[in-house]
Write a protein that holds these residues in place. Structure first.
Motif, mmCIF file in Angstrom:
data_model
loop_
_atom_site.group_PDB
_atom_site.id
_atom_site.type_symbol
_atom_site.label_atom_id
_atom_site.label_comp_id
_atom_site.label_asym_id
_atom_site.label_seq_id
_atom_site.Cartn_x
_atom_site.Cartn_y
_atom_site.Cartn_z
ATOM 1 N N HIS A 198 43.262 13.845 47.528
ATOM 2 C CA HIS A 198 42.728 12.485 47.417
ATOM 3 C C HIS A 198 42.759 11.769 48.758
ATOM 4 N N GLY A 199 42.373 12.459 49.793
ATOM 5 C CA GLY A 199 42.287 11.847 51.110
ATOM 6 C C GLY A 199 43.604 11.767 51.853
ATOM 7 N N LYS A 200 44.700 12.057 51.174
ATOM 8 C CA LYS A 200 46.011 11.977 51.841
ATOM 9 C C LYS A 200 46.450 13.369 52.260
ATOM 10 N N GLN A 201 47.123 13.395 53.417
ATOM 11 C CA GLN A 201 47.646 14.654 53.913
ATOM 12 C C GLN A 201 48.967 14.894 53.186
ATOM 13 N N VAL A 202 49.042 15.911 52.344
ATOM 14 C CA VAL A 202 50.308 16.120 51.625
ATOM 15 C C VAL A 202 51.179 17.162 52.318
ATOM 16 N N VAL A 203 50.569 18.072 53.045
ATOM 17 C CA VAL A 203 51.332 19.083 53.772
ATOM 18 C C VAL A 203 50.639 19.266 55.117
ATOM 19 N N SER A 204 51.432 19.420 56.186
ATOM 20 C CA SER A 204 50.789 19.786 57.441
ATOM 21 C C SER A 204 51.792 20.435 58.371
ATOM 22 N N GLY A 205 51.295 21.231 59.280
ATOM 23 C CA GLY A 205 52.172 21.900 60.229
ATOM 24 C C GLY A 205 51.772 23.341 60.413
ATOM 25 N N THR A 206 52.650 24.129 61.092
ATOM 26 C CA THR A 206 52.340 25.541 61.253
ATOM 27 C C THR A 206 52.613 26.232 59.930
ATOM 28 N N LEU A 207 52.001 27.373 59.765
ATOM 29 C CA LEU A 207 52.143 28.099 58.515
ATOM 30 C C LEU A 207 53.618 28.362 58.194
ATOM 31 N N ALA B 148 68.411 40.365 34.497
ATOM 32 C CA ALA B 148 67.374 41.358 34.239
ATOM 33 C C ALA B 148 67.988 42.716 33.945
ATOM 34 N N LEU B 149 69.053 43.058 34.688
ATOM 35 C CA LEU B 149 69.689 44.354 34.491
ATOM 36 C C LEU B 149 70.348 44.437 33.124
ATOM 37 N N LYS B 150 70.756 43.305 32.582
ATOM 38 C CA LYS B 150 71.370 43.274 31.258
ATOM 39 C C LYS B 150 70.414 43.769 30.189
ATOM 40 N N SER B 151 69.099 43.430 30.339
ATOM 41 C CA SER B 151 68.154 43.869 29.309
ATOM 42 C C SER B 151 67.751 45.318 29.495
ATOM 43 N N GLY B 152 67.895 45.850 30.686
ATOM 44 C CA GLY B 152 67.521 47.240 30.902
ATOM 45 C C GLY B 152 67.265 47.489 32.374
ATOM 46 N N PRO B 153 67.040 48.766 32.745
ATOM 47 C CA PRO B 153 66.808 49.085 34.161
ATOM 48 C C PRO B 153 65.489 48.470 34.666
ATOM 49 N N ILE B 154 65.477 48.110 35.929
ATOM 50 C CA ILE B 154 64.260 47.546 36.504
ATOM 51 C C ILE B 154 63.657 48.516 37.514
ATOM 52 N N ARG B 155 62.317 48.377 37.741
ATOM 53 C CA ARG B 155 61.641 49.281 38.658
ATOM 54 C C ARG B 155 61.447 48.671 40.045
ATOM 55 N N HIS B 156 61.431 47.329 40.084
ATOM 56 C CA HIS B 156 61.118 46.681 41.357
ATOM 57 C C HIS B 156 61.775 45.311 41.362
ATOM 58 N N PHE B 157 62.382 44.990 42.511
ATOM 59 C CA PHE B 157 62.954 43.651 42.650
ATOM 60 C C PHE B 157 62.717 43.185 44.081
ATOM 61 N N ALA B 158 62.159 41.982 44.262
ATOM 62 C CA ALA B 158 61.907 41.517 45.631
ATOM 63 C C ALA B 158 61.969 40.001 45.700
ATOM 64 N N ILE B 159 62.550 39.535 46.818
ATOM 65 C CA ILE B 159 62.491 38.097 47.079
ATOM 66 C C ILE B 159 61.365 37.887 48.085
ATOM 67 N N GLU B 160 60.419 37.032 47.719
ATOM 68 C CA GLU B 160 59.248 36.854 48.577
ATOM 69 C C GLU B 160 59.139 35.417 49.050
ATOM 70 N N GLU B 161 58.465 35.278 50.208
ATOM 71 C CA GLU B 161 58.150 33.941 50.694
ATOM 72 C C GLU B 161 57.177 33.305 49.726
ATOM 73 N N PRO B 162 57.198 32.013 49.636
ATOM 74 C CA PRO B 162 56.194 31.384 48.764
ATOM 75 C C PRO B 162 54.802 31.593 49.363
ATOM 76 N N SER B 163 53.835 31.815 48.515
ATOM 77 C CA SER B 163 52.468 31.930 49.043
ATOM 78 C C SER B 163 51.890 30.525 49.192
ATOM 79 N N LEU B 164 50.834 30.451 49.978
ATOM 80 C CA LEU B 164 50.179 29.160 50.175
ATOM 81 C C LEU B 164 49.634 28.636 48.844
ATOM 82 N N GLN B 165 49.251 29.597 48.046
ATOM 83 C CA GLN B 165 48.752 29.264 46.713
ATOM 84 C C GLN B 165 49.797 28.459 45.932
#
Lengths: 299, 419
Positions: A205-214, A270-287
Motif C-alpha cells: 500500500h505504498g509503504k516500504q515494509v521491508v528494505s535492505g540487502t537480501l 517427530a522422532l517420537k512418532s517414528g523414524p524420519i527421512r529428512h530434517f533441515a533448518i532452513e533460512e526463511p525464503s523471501l516468499q
C-alpha cells in the motif's frame, strides 16, 4: 552513479500511492522491488522516469533530476507489452533506439548482436503482432537495453516467458549489470529477486515494509524454517509452542519457527512418532517474508 | 528536434507504407480518371450494348390534325423519341401501360375553345423531362396554329416572342458578377469538399493512431523518451504532411486526367467547374484553409484520442468533433447559392467553422483582405490555444487507462498531467 529516492510520496487526490519511500541503488547493483498488485511499483517507476512528479521528496540520478535530457542513459521495460503491433521488429527497435539517442548505424549493429543472442534473428522482418508472447517480451527487453543505458528499469521483465527463456534473459541482465549498469526491477516472483538482487524493498500500500540487502532482510526476519520428511503422523508437532505456521507437503511438513530452540523440540517430537527421512533448518525464503509482511491474501 | 524528426518520420512513413493507405490512394486516383473519362466510357458501353433505349410515344389524336406537327417537332429534337399514332382505344392503352407493355401514351385534341388539350398517362408520377418536352412541343404547335388563324407572319410571331434584355447588377462591394460567381462556384465546391473530406479523414486517423499507441502501451516508452507535447505535434504534422501528399497526388492526377482525356465534355467540364480560368488566389486560399482546418481539428483529435485506452472507443469520443465539421460543411454548402448571407459572415469568424465558411466567402466574393486575414488569425490563435491545452491533456491522458468515455476525463487528464 546511483539512483536515489528520498522520502518520495505520491498522492492521487486522497489516495496515497507511494508513501515516504526511500531507497538507494548503487552503481552496478541490482535492486529488487517487490509488492502486490497495486502496491505502487509502477507509480514509483513512472516517477523515476519523470512521467509523474512526486508530491514530496526527491528523486535523483547521479545527483541530477531525471528529465528528457537524460533519456539516453535510461532504459525502461513497461509492465505490459509496449510495442507497435504492426511495425516490423527491426524497424521498430531501430526507431526506439534512435529515440534514445542512438545513431542509425550503431542501432543496426547493436540490434543484430542482440537478436542473435536472444535467438530471434529470423524474426527481424516480421511484424510484432505475428510473434508469440514470449518472443514479443524478448523484443521488449531488447528495446529497453539496446542503447546501453546506465540505468535500467524493468517492470515485471520475466512475465510470459518459459523457463528456458527466463534463464536466457537472466543471463543477459546479469551480464548487463556486470558491465556497470544500475538495474531496478519489480517482480511477483520471489525466487527471481532472491537469485538476482543484492538489495530489495517490499512495498505494501505504498509503504516500504521491508528494505535492505537480501542477507539483512533474512536475518532481521528472525524466523527460520524446519523441513521434516517422515512417513509417520506429524500432527502433534503443530501444537508445539514457537511454531508460527505449518505447511503440509506430500513428503512431510515445513514449520516456521521463532527460534532455533524450537527446532530441537520439533526433532524430538517427530522422532517420537517414528523414524524420519529428512530434517533441515532452513533460512526463511523471501516468499515467507513477503507473505508475513504483506499478508496471505496478496500472495 | 532530433526526436521530433524521428517521430515525424515514423508517423509519416509507417502510415504511407501501409497497404490500406496505398490502396485508398490508388482507388481515389482511379476514380478521378474514371470521372474524367465518364462520357467516353458511357459512349463505349452504349455502342457495345447497341443502345436499346429508343423510346416510343404512343399518341391518340382525337383531332387528327396534331399528329403530323407533333412528329415534326420531335424529329427536330435530339434524342431517340419516335412518335407513333395509335389506333387502340384509351382503355386498351391504359391497360397496356399498367401491364408495362408500353411506357406511356398521350391523348391530344381540341377543347371547345379550340385550344389544344392533352393528357399524358404513364406509371411514373415522378417523370419530368418527357412531359415537359411534350408540353413545349404542343405549346409551339398551338402558337403556330393560332398565328396562322390570325394570319400573322412568322416575323410577326418572332417579334411577339422576342426575349427582353435582362442583366443583374449588384452594387455590393464584395459581389462578383453572376458569371464570375458561377465559375467560382464549381471550383469552390470541389475544394470545399476536399477540405471537408481531408479534415474528417486525417483527424480521425490521428485520433486512431494515438489511441493505438496507447492501447499497445508503446506510448509509455515513447513519452519516457520524448515529451508528450513534442510527440503530439510531431504526430499531427507527420499525418498532416501525409494528407498533403495524398491531396497533391489527387490534384495532379486530376489535372493529368482532364488534360489527357479524349472526352469532348472536358471543355464543358472545365468551364462548368471554373477550371478554365483557374483563380490562383482561390487555390492558395484552399491550401491555407486546408492546413489551418487540418491543424485545428487534428490537435483536437489528438487530444481526444489520448483520452481513450481502446481503439474501439475512438469513434465515440470524436463524434462531437465530427458533428462540428459536418455542421461547418452544411453552413458552407447552403452559402454556395448566396454567399452574401449574413450568418455566413459571422460563422466565418468562428474558428471551427472558418476553414470551410471563410474559404467559401473568400472564393466566391471579393472580400477586403482584412476579413480572411482576421479569420486566419483567429484560427491560428485557436490552434495555439488548443495545442497548449491539448499538450496538457495529452500528458495525463496518455497515462490514463480504464473505461474512459466522458468529457470529465479531460479534467482528470489535466490533473494527472500536472502530477
Amino acid at each position: 552513479m546511483a539512483l536515489q529516492l528520498e522520502n518520495v510520496t505520491k498522492q492521487f487526490g486522497d489516495f496515497t500511492a507511494v508513501d515516504h519511500l526511500t531507497l538507494t541503488v548503487g552503481e552496478g547493483t541490482m535492486y529488487g522491488f517487490l509488492g502486490a498488485n497495486g502496491a505502487g511499483k509502477t507509480t514509483t517507476f513512472r516517477m523515476i522516469l519523470g512521467l509523474l512528479n512526486a508530491n514530496e521528496g526527491k528523486i535523483t540520478w547521479n545527483g541530477k533530476k531525471i528529465s528528457y535530457a537524460t533519456s539516453a542513459e535510461i532504459g525502461y521495460l513497461p509492465e505490459e507489452r509496449g510495442l507497435y503491433p504492426k511495425m516490423k521488429v527491426e524497424e521498430q527497435l531501430i526507431f526506439l533506439a534512435q529515440l534514445r539517442g542512438m545513431s542509425r548505424t550503431d542501432a543496426k549493429a547493436a540490434l543484430s548482436t542482440w537478436l542473435e543472442r536472444m535467438e530471434i534473428k529470423h524474426y527481424a522482418n516480421k511484424k510484432v503482432e505475428e510473434l508469440s508472447k514470449g518472443n514479443q517480451q524478448k523484443i521488449q527487453v531488447i528495446a529497453s537495453l539496446i542503447h546501453n543505458p546506465k540505468l535500467l528499469i524493468l517492470d515485471e521483465p520475466f512475465s510470459g516467458l518459459d523457463p528456458v527463456n527466463v534463464e536466457m534473459l537472466k543471463a543477459a541482465i546479469i551480464e548487463f549489470r556486470n558491465s556497470g549498469a544500475t538495474i531496478i526491477f519489480s517482480s511477483h516472483r520471489m525466487d527471481h529477486v532472491e537469485e538476482l538482487c543484492e538489495q530489495l524493498s517490499i512495498i505494501h500500500h505504498g509503504k516500504q515494509v521491508v528494505s535492505g540487502t537480501l542477507r539483512d532482510v533474512k536475518r532481521s526476519f528472525g524466523k527460520q524454517n524446519v523441513r521434516i520428511h517422515s512417513d509417520y503422523d506429524l500432527s502433534p508437532l503443530d501444537s508445539i509452542a514457537g511454531v508460527t505456521s505449518t505447511h503440509k507437503s506430500i513428503e512431510g511438513a515445513v514449520y516456521q519457527i521463532e527460534s532455533e530452540q524450537v527446532a530441537n523440540e520439533l526433532l524430538t517430537a517427530a522422532l517420537k512418532s517414528g523414524p524420519i527421512r529428512h530434517f533441515a533448518i532452513e533460512e526463511p525464503s523471501l516468499q515467507d517474508i513477503f507473505i508475513e509482511k504483506v499478508g496471505r491474501v496478496h500472495a | 528536434m532530433r526526436e521530433f524528426m524521428l517521430i515525424f518520420k515514423q508517423a509519416f512513413l509507417t502510415k504511407a507504407r501501409t497497404k490500406s493507405f496505398m490502396i485508398t490512394t490508388i482507388i481515389m486516383i482511379a476514380a478521378v480518371f474514371l470521372m474524367a473519362n465518364i462520357t467516353s466510357i458511357i459512349g463505349a458501353v452504349k455502342s457495345v450494348t447497341g443502345g436499346d433505349n429508343e423510346e416510343i410515344l404512343y399518341v391518340l389524336d382525337h383531332s387528327g390534325e396534331l399528329i403530323e406537327p407533333l412528329k415534326a417537332q420531335f424529329a427536330a429534337y435530339e434524342g431517340d423519341m419516335t412518335v407513333v399514332l395509335s389506333e387502340e382505344s384509351e382503355q386498351t392503352l391504359t391497360e397496356q401501360v399498367r401491364n408495362g407493355e408500353i411506357d406511356s401514351f398521350l391523348t391530344v385534341g381540341f377543347d371547345s375553345a379550340n385550344q389544344i388539350q392533352a393528357e399524358y398517362t404513364s406509371m411514373n408520377a415522378m417523370e419530368f423531362t418527357l412531359p415537359m418536352m411534350i408540353e413545349d412541343a404542343l405549346q409551339s404547335i398551338q402558337t403556330e396554329l393560332k398565328a396562322e388563324e390570325m394570319s400573322l407572319s412568322s416575323e410577326q410571331v418572332q417579334v411577339l416572342f422576342a426575349p427582353i434584355q435582362f442583366e443583374q447588377h449588384s452594387v455590393s462591394p464584395s459581389a462578383k458578377s453572376e458569371e464570375e460567381l458561377n465559375q467560382a462556384r464549381g471550383l469552390v465546391y470541389v475544394l470545399m469538399f476536399l477540405i471537408y473530406f481531408a479534415v474528417i479523414f486525417y483527424s480521425s486517423m490521428i485520433a486512431t493512431e494515438v489511441a493505438t499507441e496507447k492501447s499497445s502501451r508503446v506510448m509509455e516508452i515513447l513519452i519516457s523518451s520524448v515529451s508528450p507535447a513534442k510527440h503530439m505535434f510531431a504526430k499531427v504534422i507527420g499525418i498532416g504532411s501525409l494528407g498533403l501528399v495524398q491531396m497533391a497526388l489527387l490534384g495532379i492526377s486530376g489535372f493529368i486526367a482532364l488534360k489527357t482525356t479524349s472526352s469532348d465534355m472536358v471543355d464543358g467540364f472545365f468551364s462548368f467547374f471554373g477550371f478554365s480560368n483557374m483563380n490562383v488566389g482561390t487555390i492558395v486560399y484552399a491550401v491555407v484553409f486546408f492546413l489551418l482546418g487540418y491543424f485545428l481539428y487534428a490537435t483536437l483529435a489528438a487530444l481526444l484520442g489520448s483520452l481513450v485506452s481502446r481503439t474501439e472507443d475512438v469513434q465515440q469520443v470524436i463524434m462531437p468533433m465530427m458533428l462540428l465539421v459536418i455542421v461547418a460543411f452544411m453552413i458552407a454548402v447552403t452559402g454556395l447559392g448566396n454567399p452574401d448571407m449574413g450568418y455566413l459572415k459571422y460563422t466565418s469568424f468562428i474558428p471551427f467553422f472558418a476553414p470551410l465558411v471563410m474559404f467559401l466567402r473568400v472564393g466566391m466574393l471579393d472580400l477586403p483582405l482584412w476579413e480572411p486575414l482576421l479569420s486566419i488569425g483567429i484560427m491560428l490563435l485557436t490552434i495555439f490555444v488548443l495545442g497548449w491545452f491539448g499538450a496538457r491533456v495529452y500528458r495525463g491522458g496518455v497515462l490514463m487507462y480504464g473505461a474512459s468515455r466522458s468529457w470529465k476525463d479531460i479534467k482528470k487528464a489535466i490533473q494527472l498531467g500536472k502530477e
